[in-house]
Write an enzyme that holds these catalytic residues in place. Structure first.
Site, PDB file in Angstrom:
ATOM      1  N   GLU A  75     -12.832  15.322  90.386  1.00 55.36           N
ATOM      2  CA  GLU A  75     -12.830  16.779  90.246  1.00 55.36           C
ATOM      3  C   GLU A  75     -11.470  17.379  90.605  1.00 55.36           C
ATOM      4  O   GLU A  75     -10.954  18.261  89.911  1.00 55.36           O
ATOM      5  CB  GLU A  75     -13.927  17.392  91.129  1.00 55.36           C
ATOM      6  CG  GLU A  75     -15.339  17.047  90.706  1.00 55.36           C
ATOM      7  CD  GLU A  75     -15.773  15.640  91.109  1.00 55.36           C
ATOM      8  OE1 GLU A  75     -16.829  15.189  90.648  1.00 55.36           O
ATOM      9  OE2 GLU A  75     -15.035  14.992  91.903  1.00 55.36           O
ATOM     10  N   SER A 101      -7.249  12.481 104.291  1.00 55.24           N
ATOM     11  CA  SER A 101      -8.616  13.015 104.276  1.00 55.24           C
ATOM     12  C   SER A 101      -9.125  13.310 105.688  1.00 55.24           C
ATOM     13  O   SER A 101      -8.787  12.615 106.648  1.00 55.24           O
ATOM     14  CB  SER A 101      -9.560  12.023 103.604  1.00 55.24           C
ATOM     15  OG  SER A 101      -9.172  11.778 102.272  1.00 55.24           O
ATOM     16  N   GLY A 121      -2.662   9.148 106.518  1.00 56.07           N
ATOM     17  CA  GLY A 121      -3.658  10.038 107.109  1.00 56.07           C
ATOM     18  C   GLY A 121      -3.737  11.336 106.332  1.00 56.07           C
ATOM     19  O   GLY A 121      -2.967  12.273 106.597  1.00 56.07           O
ATOM     20  N   GLU A 179       1.243   6.934  94.547  1.00 58.51           N
ATOM     21  CA  GLU A 179      -0.049   6.268  94.721  1.00 58.51           C
ATOM     22  C   GLU A 179      -0.842   6.200  93.427  1.00 58.51           C
ATOM     23  O   GLU A 179      -1.572   5.234  93.184  1.00 58.51           O
ATOM     24  CB  GLU A 179      -0.864   7.012  95.791  1.00 58.51           C
ATOM     25  CG  GLU A 179      -2.228   6.397  96.033  1.00 58.51           C
ATOM     26  CD  GLU A 179      -2.998   7.085  97.156  1.00 58.51           C
ATOM     27  OE1 GLU A 179      -4.173   6.761  97.338  1.00 58.51           O
ATOM     28  OE2 GLU A 179      -2.408   7.949  97.839  1.00 58.51           O
TER      29      GLU A 179
END
Length: 386
Positions: A373, A137, A135, A253
């Site tokens: 970005e 975003s 959890g 990740e």
């Protein structure tokens, strides 16, 4: 980290012989387990949830490889997991069920969790008895992870959690979430006051709603927390240390071969259909993609060396993820152009089905694990450019 230090992190690495020795058995297992599955099925490797398949992997000791034997793992190196991950993705195995728990939740709990948390969760992750999601975003935050507004307030005996997460991979199938939440201050405090907590997704007050993608499938979900009570033992690590912990988690990740192989089944299917006398334009394109894959694989292996040394290669992982995502998106775009450029040559229907799925899924590649970005900002800071 300046440029010289970053380059040193990517010194060529060799996969140890004992890790390579696992490859033959795994290949044979996958050839049997995936027999008869067409490429349009296998290309869904990331999004294919198959708990029974994950349990077959667990029964052979291929999940939780780096976890201590005392916690149900095998105590092996990150290179052993590298080999397993590479073969699973190359074959197009259905990995979604166990993926997050094996890749980052178990390592995070091993590094920051209490002994009780480790004993309660890691063995069950290794056995594929429970599945995790992450959890991070939140709505209206884009990739600005530091602007987290989900809040856990201290109450008698624990915490009271309210807020929302979005784009949470397979929250609708998972059992547990490790969530980044605010435990003090406000969103204007940025990285300060953030913590990580374990959330039982079946607990009262948790609502999970799947999000349907362009493919018609629901890989992601939005998760709402409405006065969810979390006992004291659900705090992971130190209160207020969530930013440092989540960055360590993101290094797991972003650094593996899973960040370069999402389009590999498609590329392999196309290459196999070129025939014995392929168009020179096709062989050139295949050569370019193969060279880029080889370079990125070398980078991933180099980062694995850093992980094996107990380091947290955050900037290196961001660089690999950015370059890998670019390649993963370039493959379906280029192959679609090549097929369209020769309309008189019949295209294999199975190839088109495989291409269609990856084409629709590819925009997600530059979202999951951090947008382009955000990653480039991290790389620039690591190189001393900002």
């Amino acid at each position: 980290m300046q440029l010289d230090g970053l380059m040193q992190s990517f010194e060529p690495a060799r996969i140890p012989a004992d890790a390579e020795a696992m490859r033959a058995e795994l290949k044979a297992f996958l050839a049997d387990a995936l027999a008869g599955r067409p490429p349009s099925d296998r290309v869904r490797t990331w999004s294919a949830w198959d708990a029974a398949f994950s349990r077959k992997l667990s029964s052979r000791g291929w999940i939780g490889l780096t976890m201590p034997e005392s916690l149900g793992g095998r105590g092996l190196s990150p290179f052993h997991r590298f080999v397993v991950v590479e073969e699973l993705l190359a074959a197009g195995a259905p990995i979604a069920a166990h993926w997050i728990g094996d890749r980052q939740s178990a390592p995070l709990l091993l590094k920051f969790g209490t002994k009780a948390q480790q004993q309660a969760f890691i063995p069950r992750i290794c056995r594929s008895e429970i599945f995790f999601c992450i959890g991070m975003s939140e709505p209206n935050s884009g990739s600005d992870l530091a602007s987290v507004r989900s809040r856990a307030e201290k109450v008698d005996g624990g915490w009271r959690l309210n807020g929302q997460k979005i784009w949470t991979t397979y929250a609708h199938n998972a059992d547990w979430m490790i969530a980044l939440v605010r435990t003090s201050g406000t969103s204007e405090d940025r990285q300060k006051g953030l913590s990580q907590v374990l959330v039982d997704l079946k607990a009262p007050g948790v609502t999970v709603r799947p999000i349907t993608l362009l493919t018609g499938e629901a890989e992601f979900s939005e998760v709402h927390f409405d006065n969810v009570f979390l006992p004291d033992d659900r705090l992971v690590g130190e209160e207020g240390n969530g930013w440092a912990q989540v960055n360590a988690e993101l290094a797991f990740e972003r650094s593996g071969p899973e960040r370069i192989y999402s389009s590999l089944v498609l590329l392999d299917t196309w290459a196999r259909g070129l025939g014995e006398a392929p168009d020179p334009r096709d062989t050139e394109l295949l050569g370019r993609f193969t060279a880029r894959l080889a370079a990125l694989r070398g980078m991933s292996a180099a980062i694995t060396t850093r992980l094996a040394e107990g380091k947290s290669p955050v900037v290196e992982a961001a660089l690999l993820k950015d370059l890998g995502t670019e390649l993963e998106q370039a493959i379906p775009a280029a192959l679609a152009d090549r097929i369209a450029a020769d309309p008189d040559r019949p295209a294999d229907p199975e190839l088109l089905r495989t291409l269609r799925f990856i084409w629709h899924m590819s925009p997600v590649f530059s979202l999951r694990g951090g947008t382009r970005e955000i990653l480039r900002g991290m790389i620039a800071r690591g190189m001393g450019l900002r």
